[in-house]
Design a protein around this motif. Structure first.
Motif, PDB file in Angstrom:
ATOM      1  N   LEU A 156      46.808 -23.585 -19.002  1.00  0.00           N
ATOM      2  CA  LEU A 156      47.581 -24.640 -18.346  1.00  0.00           C
ATOM      3  C   LEU A 156      46.735 -25.876 -18.061  1.00  0.00           C
ATOM      4  CD1 LEU A 156      49.686 -22.501 -15.831  1.00  0.00           C
ATOM      5  CD2 LEU A 156      50.644 -24.043 -17.554  1.00  0.00           C
ATOM      6  N   ASP A 157      45.456 -25.677 -17.828  1.00  0.00           N
ATOM      7  CA  ASP A 157      44.583 -26.797 -17.473  1.00  0.00           C
ATOM      8  C   ASP A 157      44.476 -27.835 -18.583  1.00  0.00           C
ATOM      9  OD1 ASP A 157      44.115 -25.677 -15.019  1.00  0.00           O
ATOM     10  OD2 ASP A 157      42.209 -24.754 -15.578  1.00  0.00           O
ATOM     11  N   THR A 158      44.701 -27.427 -19.818  1.00  0.00           N
ATOM     12  CA  THR A 158      44.465 -28.342 -20.941  1.00  0.00           C
ATOM     13  C   THR A 158      45.694 -28.580 -21.814  1.00  0.00           C
ATOM     14  OG1 THR A 158      43.657 -26.462 -22.251  1.00  0.00           O
ATOM     15  CG2 THR A 158      42.001 -27.781 -21.084  1.00  0.00           C
ATOM     16  N   CYS A 159      46.762 -27.805 -21.625  1.00  0.00           N
ATOM     17  CA  CYS A 159      47.933 -27.970 -22.500  1.00  0.00           C
ATOM     18  C   CYS A 159      48.823 -29.106 -22.010  1.00  0.00           C
ATOM     19  CB  CYS A 159      48.734 -26.675 -22.586  1.00  0.00           C
ATOM     20  SG  CYS A 159      49.756 -26.316 -21.127  1.00  0.00           S
ATOM     21  N   PRO A 161      52.346 -30.534 -20.714  1.00  0.00           N
ATOM     22  CA  PRO A 161      53.426 -29.890 -19.966  1.00  0.00           C
ATOM     23  C   PRO A 161      54.561 -29.448 -20.886  1.00  0.00           C
ATOM     24  CG  PRO A 161      52.677 -31.853 -18.818  1.00  0.00           C
ATOM     25  CD  PRO A 161      51.995 -31.854 -20.156  1.00  0.00           C
ATOM     26  N   GLY A 162      54.945 -28.194 -20.769  1.00  0.00           N
ATOM     27  CA  GLY A 162      56.010 -27.654 -21.598  1.00  0.00           C
ATOM     28  C   GLY A 162      55.555 -27.093 -22.927  1.00  0.00           C
ATOM     29  N   ALA A 163      54.243 -27.089 -23.164  1.00  0.00           N
ATOM     30  CA  ALA A 163      53.718 -26.620 -24.457  1.00  0.00           C
ATOM     31  C   ALA A 163      52.630 -25.572 -24.261  1.00  0.00           C
ATOM     32  CB  ALA A 163      53.188 -27.798 -25.270  1.00  0.00           C
ATOM     33  N   LEU A 164      52.847 -24.676 -23.316  1.00  0.00           N
ATOM     34  CA  LEU A 164      51.847 -23.648 -23.024  1.00  0.00           C
ATOM     35  C   LEU A 164      51.769 -22.613 -24.145  1.00  0.00           C
ATOM     36  CD1 LEU A 164      49.915 -22.208 -20.995  1.00  0.00           C
ATOM     37  CD2 LEU A 164      51.943 -21.040 -20.087  1.00  0.00           C
ATOM     38  N   LYS A 165      50.551 -22.254 -24.515  1.00  0.00           N
ATOM     39  CA  LYS A 165      50.291 -21.133 -25.425  1.00  0.00           C
ATOM     40  C   LYS A 165      49.229 -20.277 -24.742  1.00  0.00           C
ATOM     41  CE  LYS A 165      51.406 -23.682 -29.673  1.00  0.00           C
ATOM     42  NZ  LYS A 165      52.734 -23.078 -29.793  1.00  0.00           N
ATOM     43  N   SER A 166      49.702 -19.198 -24.112  1.00  0.00           N
ATOM     44  CA  SER A 166      48.834 -18.386 -23.271  1.00  0.00           C
ATOM     45  C   SER A 166      48.560 -17.031 -23.917  1.00  0.00           C
ATOM     46  CB  SER A 166      49.485 -18.183 -21.897  1.00  0.00           C
ATOM     47  OG  SER A 166      48.827 -17.187 -21.164  1.00  0.00           O
ATOM     48  N   ALA A 167      47.320 -16.595 -23.855  1.00  0.00           N
ATOM     49  CA  ALA A 167      46.949 -15.297 -24.416  1.00  0.00           C
ATOM     50  C   ALA A 167      47.606 -14.157 -23.644  1.00  0.00           C
ATOM     51  CB  ALA A 167      45.427 -15.148 -24.408  1.00  0.00           C
ATOM     52  N   ARG A 168      47.633 -14.259 -22.321  1.00  0.00           N
ATOM     53  CA  ARG A 168      48.154 -13.160 -21.508  1.00  0.00           C
ATOM     54  C   ARG A 168      49.659 -13.264 -21.264  1.00  0.00           C
ATOM     55  NH1 ARG A 168      44.219 -12.183 -16.396  1.00  0.00           N
ATOM     56  NH2 ARG A 168      45.739 -10.493 -16.063  1.00  0.00           N
ATOM     57  N   LEU A 169      50.219 -14.461 -21.448  1.00  0.00           N
ATOM     58  CA  LEU A 169      51.669 -14.666 -21.271  1.00  0.00           C
ATOM     59  C   LEU A 169      52.220 -15.285 -22.552  1.00  0.00           C
ATOM     60  CD1 LEU A 169      51.543 -16.221 -17.668  1.00  0.00           C
ATOM     61  CD2 LEU A 169      51.996 -13.819 -18.261  1.00  0.00           C
ATOM     62  N   PRO A 170      52.300 -14.513 -23.628  1.00  0.00           N
ATOM     63  CA  PRO A 170      52.560 -15.093 -24.954  1.00  0.00           C
ATOM     64  C   PRO A 170      53.927 -15.747 -25.130  1.00  0.00           C
ATOM     65  CG  PRO A 170      52.573 -12.680 -25.041  1.00  0.00           C
ATOM     66  CD  PRO A 170      52.040 -13.062 -23.698  1.00  0.00           C
ATOM     67  N   THR A 171      54.948 -15.341 -24.360  1.00  0.00           N
ATOM     68  CA  THR A 171      56.269 -15.961 -24.549  1.00  0.00           C
ATOM     69  C   THR A 171      56.486 -17.174 -23.660  1.00  0.00           C
ATOM     70  OG1 THR A 171      57.363 -14.558 -22.881  1.00  0.00           O
ATOM     71  CG2 THR A 171      57.261 -13.712 -25.144  1.00  0.00           C
ATOM     72  N   LEU A 172      55.642 -17.350 -22.652  1.00  0.00           N
ATOM     73  CA  LEU A 172      55.861 -18.425 -21.683  1.00  0.00           C
ATOM     74  C   LEU A 172      55.413 -19.769 -22.255  1.00  0.00           C
ATOM     75  CD1 LEU A 172      56.876 -18.894 -18.764  1.00  0.00           C
ATOM     76  CD2 LEU A 172      54.482 -18.777 -18.029  1.00  0.00           C
ATOM     77  N   GLU A 173      56.353 -20.711 -22.330  1.00  0.00           N
ATOM     78  CA  GLU A 173      56.065 -22.027 -22.900  1.00  0.00           C
ATOM     79  C   GLU A 173      56.020 -23.125 -21.854  1.00  0.00           C
ATOM     80  OE1 GLU A 173      58.886 -22.873 -26.009  1.00  0.00           O
ATOM     81  OE2 GLU A 173      58.923 -20.769 -26.643  1.00  0.00           O
ATOM     82  N   MET A 174      56.801 -22.959 -20.788  1.00  0.00           N
ATOM     83  CA  MET A 174      56.879 -24.053 -19.817  1.00  0.00           C
ATOM     84  C   MET A 174      56.908 -23.530 -18.392  1.00  0.00           C
ATOM     85  SD  MET A 174      60.701 -25.231 -21.052  1.00  0.00           S
ATOM     86  CE  MET A 174      60.429 -24.769 -22.771  1.00  0.00           C
ATOM     87  N   GLY A 185      49.486 -29.289 -17.027  1.00  0.00           N
ATOM     88  CA  GLY A 185      50.186 -28.321 -17.851  1.00  0.00           C
ATOM     89  C   GLY A 185      51.568 -27.957 -17.361  1.00  0.00           C
ATOM     90  N   MET A 186      51.976 -28.476 -16.200  1.00  0.00           N
ATOM     91  CA  MET A 186      53.265 -28.094 -15.617  1.00  0.00           C
ATOM     92  C   MET A 186      54.221 -29.276 -15.539  1.00  0.00           C
ATOM     93  SD  MET A 186      52.098 -25.596 -12.470  1.00  0.00           S
ATOM     94  CE  MET A 186      50.812 -24.355 -12.723  1.00  0.00           C
ATOM     95  N   LEU A 187      55.507 -28.980 -15.728  1.00  0.00           N
ATOM     96  CA  LEU A 187      56.559 -29.960 -15.516  1.00  0.00           C
ATOM     97  C   LEU A 187      56.942 -29.957 -14.036  1.00  0.00           C
ATOM     98  CD1 LEU A 187      58.663 -28.690 -18.519  1.00  0.00           C
ATOM     99  CD2 LEU A 187      57.556 -30.930 -18.459  1.00  0.00           C
ATOM    100  N   ASN A 188      57.596 -31.030 -13.580  1.00  0.00           N
ATOM    101  CA  ASN A 188      58.068 -31.102 -12.203  1.00  0.00           C
ATOM    102  C   ASN A 188      59.578 -30.936 -12.147  1.00  0.00           C
ATOM    103  OD1 ASN A 188      55.336 -32.155 -11.723  1.00  0.00           O
ATOM    104  ND2 ASN A 188      56.150 -32.609  -9.686  1.00  0.00           N
ATOM    105  N   TYR A 189      60.010 -30.136 -11.206  1.00  0.00           N
ATOM    106  CA  TYR A 189      61.439 -29.875 -11.026  1.00  0.00           C
ATOM    107  C   TYR A 189      62.206 -31.191 -10.907  1.00  0.00           C
ATOM    108  CZ  TYR A 189      65.774 -28.191  -8.825  1.00  0.00           C
ATOM    109  OH  TYR A 189      67.087 -27.937  -8.524  1.00  0.00           O
ATOM    110  N   ALA A 190      61.711 -32.103 -10.088  1.00  0.00           N
ATOM    111  CA  ALA A 190      62.425 -33.368  -9.854  1.00  0.00           C
ATOM    112  C   ALA A 190      62.590 -34.156 -11.149  1.00  0.00           C
ATOM    113  CB  ALA A 190      61.686 -34.204  -8.808  1.00  0.00           C
ATOM    114  N   ASP A 191      61.577 -34.110 -12.027  1.00  0.00           N
ATOM    115  CA  ASP A 191      61.662 -34.838 -13.300  1.00  0.00           C
ATOM    116  C   ASP A 191      62.688 -34.196 -14.234  1.00  0.00           C
ATOM    117  OD1 ASP A 191      59.690 -36.535 -12.377  1.00  0.00           O
ATOM    118  OD2 ASP A 191      58.067 -35.430 -13.370  1.00  0.00           O
ATOM    119  N   VAL A 192      62.702 -32.862 -14.274  1.00  0.00           N
ATOM    120  CA  VAL A 192      63.686 -32.162 -15.110  1.00  0.00           C
ATOM    121  C   VAL A 192      65.095 -32.464 -14.605  1.00  0.00           C
ATOM    122  CG1 VAL A 192      64.504 -29.893 -15.885  1.00  0.00           C
ATOM    123  CG2 VAL A 192      62.039 -30.341 -15.694  1.00  0.00           C
TER     124      VAL A 192
END
Length: 575
Positions: A156-159, A161-174, A185-192
């Protein structure tokens, strides 16, 4: 559907056996959750719908639906499509409520993550359900949600926002975070939400609702399992919408009622018995705060002139026993539900006498049955309401069986089985455990029960190795398997002992490995931030031997008796 009493329908056992059928002179709704909400908005658009005291939010039904539709459009704009799983990890907040309906409106499957979960539990839940997105609060008390996520997914530190590719959480994208701050690496609820508000097309959402089926999976709720890992009970629109309708009917709810909701939204108690029950009739939902606080709850009841109050027994006890109890005006209270764990009879009597809850009801159920299968009515005699869990809900069937599966005579004890519209679709990605639990349409509850000659049910014990702490189901096997990971633990047995506040507390007997010395502090430190706080044993004893039968089976009842004697504990009489 008009209100009625149990006496309007013959729901007593037939042929002297412990088998009952609920009313069948009512219709089941075929509405999706989105359609369910829209119908209520059309009837009561300008009436009050939502009050979040702590967040200073006050919406009419029309305003609430506008927020729901905007967030649904925002989720769609992120590329989420019907059937995708979206997790939510947050205490009670207005964003949780909006998400519950926005995901349903968009055909997404909402995955409820217990706010008390820690890293190991979060990782398991996200991966089992295959979440593409997670909506999360920043923190709750000592739970630092964002920090735990960053430990699980340092990417998350380098991806972007909305484009996560995690080794331990392989399906989680956002990851969509609540609050005003921004996190790499994170989106904001208010922006969505703002993006959705600019793009929302109500006609398109309505059209999607016509395509969705009420029998589609819409919610995954995790229940602890006797084999260790939590199971994802998968519920449909049809399950929860209809259960909510009958729950509201039992309380004689209408648009003139206002329900105070201190119970958690992640649990069926909040989602179904409270929120959807209010939607079914246009009643106002009042949320005191993020988590239960007795003063905040009493203040909300008084300030918002609530007519109903939900809670587990420990909540009602905390309210009744608070030094400031007499300061609050509870005179408008009429009904509500006490459920989640066995209800002490004396507590029920105090609630009726001191909180004006003359029509409070008891409900019994489990997540796998959406959840309520038995409920007392407002017109049941007081003695029945304080000593049983009521009678079978409409359009459901229940029976009590012995070890061979035979239905037992009226009044005899056995395992309670439930069948009907409310039985879950199954455990997510676990056909084997689904087949073990649901057989020929019958949900095997694991609870020991009796049904009397008038059809009233009493829960008298549990067939499964489970305890209930403050309304939370806790399976000892899950905690035992976790504690086995401790390098100093050779064997461990976990069981429950009576507790005046929580109903039951967790006790662990541990045999250390040869040559090792272990302390209670070490065990609790090992649990910290790894498992939910309510699963951490309150009582820990180190022993060299466990009480066993001749055949080598551990005798937990002997341990329980010894601990009760040592701690001078007495089990309270419950319904």
């Amino acid at each position: 559907m008009t209100a009625s009493t149990a006496s309007d329908w013959n729901i007593a056992p037939l042929a002297g056996l412990s088998q009952v059928k609920g009313r069948t002179d009512v219709q089941l709704s075929e509405a999706t959750i989105g359609q369910f909400l829209t119908d209520t908005v059309q009837r009561f658009s300008q009436r009050p719908a939502v009050v979040f005291c702590e967040q200073n939010v006050r919406w009419s039904w029309a305003q609430f639906q506008a927020e729901v539709d905007a967030f649904a459009a925002g989720l769609q704009a992120l590329g989420l499509r019907p059937g995708d799983r979206v997790g939510i990890w947050s205490p009670n907040r207005v964003e949780w409520l909006v998400t519950q309906f926005a995901t349903a409106r968009a055909g997404l499957v909402l995955v409820n993550i217990n706010p008390a979960y820690r890293i190991a539990e979060l990782e398991y839940a996200l991966n089992l359900s295959g979440c593409r997105a997670l909506i999360t609060a920043e923190q709750l008390k000592s739970s630092q949600y964002l920090a735990m996520l960053q430990r699980l997914a340092p990417e998350l530190d380098t991806c972007a926002p909305g484009a996560l590719k995690s080794a331990r959480l392989p399906t989680l994208e956002m990851v969509i975070r609540l609050g005003e701050a921004h996190t790499p690496g994170m989106l904001n609820y208010a922006d969505v939400l703002a993006n959705g508000r600019a793009k929302v097309d109500v006609a398109l959402l309505d059209a999607l609702g016509q395509v969705l089926s009420c029998h589609d999976a819409i919610n995954i709720q995790f229940t602890s399992g006797t084999t260790g890992n939590p199971k994802g009970a998968t519920l449909t629109h049809h399950n929860v919408v209809n259960n909510a309708r009958f729950i509201a009917q039992a309380m004689r709810f209408s648009e003139n009622d206002s329900l105070c909701i201190p119970v958690p939204l992640y649990h069926c108690f909040g989602m179904v018995l409270a929120v959807l029950a209010c939607v079914s009739t246009g009643a106002t939902m009042v949320f005191p705060g993020e988590s239960f606080d007795p003063v905040a709850t009493l203040q909300a009841v008084s300030d918002e002139r609530c007519t109903a109050l939900h809670g587990v027994p420990t909540m009602f006890i905390a309210e009744l026993d608070h030094p400031r109890f007499a300061e609050f005006d509870l005179s408008r209270l009429r009904t509500g539900i006490m459920a989640g764990s066995p209800c002490p009879i004396e507590t029920m009597k105090r609630v009726i006498a001191q909180m004006h809850l003359s029509e409070i009801t008891i409900a019994y159920g489990m997540t796998e049955t959406s959840p309520v299968s038995f409920q007392s009515s407002t017109t049941d005699p007081l003695e029945r309401r304080v000593s049983t869990v009521g009678r079978i809900q409409p359009m459901l069937e229940a029976k009590v069986v012995d070890a061979e599966g035979n239905t037992v005579p009226v009044g005899d004890k056995g395992e309670l089985l439930v069948r009907g519209y409310s039985v879950m679709q199954g455990y997510w990605s676990d056909a084997a455990r689904t087949q073990e639990t649901v057989q020929d349409g019958w949900m095997h509850t694991g609870d020991l029960a009796t049904i009397d000659a008038e059809g009233y049910c009493n829960i008298v014990g549990r067939a499964k190795d489970m305890l209930i702490r403050g309304g939370e189901n806790v399976y000892p096997r899950e905690i035992e398997e976790f504690l086995f990971r401790h390098p100093k633990v050779q064997s461990v047995q976990v069981f429950g002992v009576p507790d005046a506040k929580y109903g039951e507390e967790i006790c662990a007997w541990i045999t250390p490995k040869p040559g090792q010395e272990c302390t209670e502090d070490e065990v609790r430190a090992f649990c910290r931030d790894q498992i939910a706080h309510y699963k951490v044993p309150r009582y820990i004893r180190f022993v060299q031997d466990m009480p066993m039968t001749i055949t080598g089976k551990v005798q937990k009842f002997v341990m329980r008796e010894q601990m009760m004697a040592e701690l001078n504990l007495v089990a309270a009489k419950t319904a």
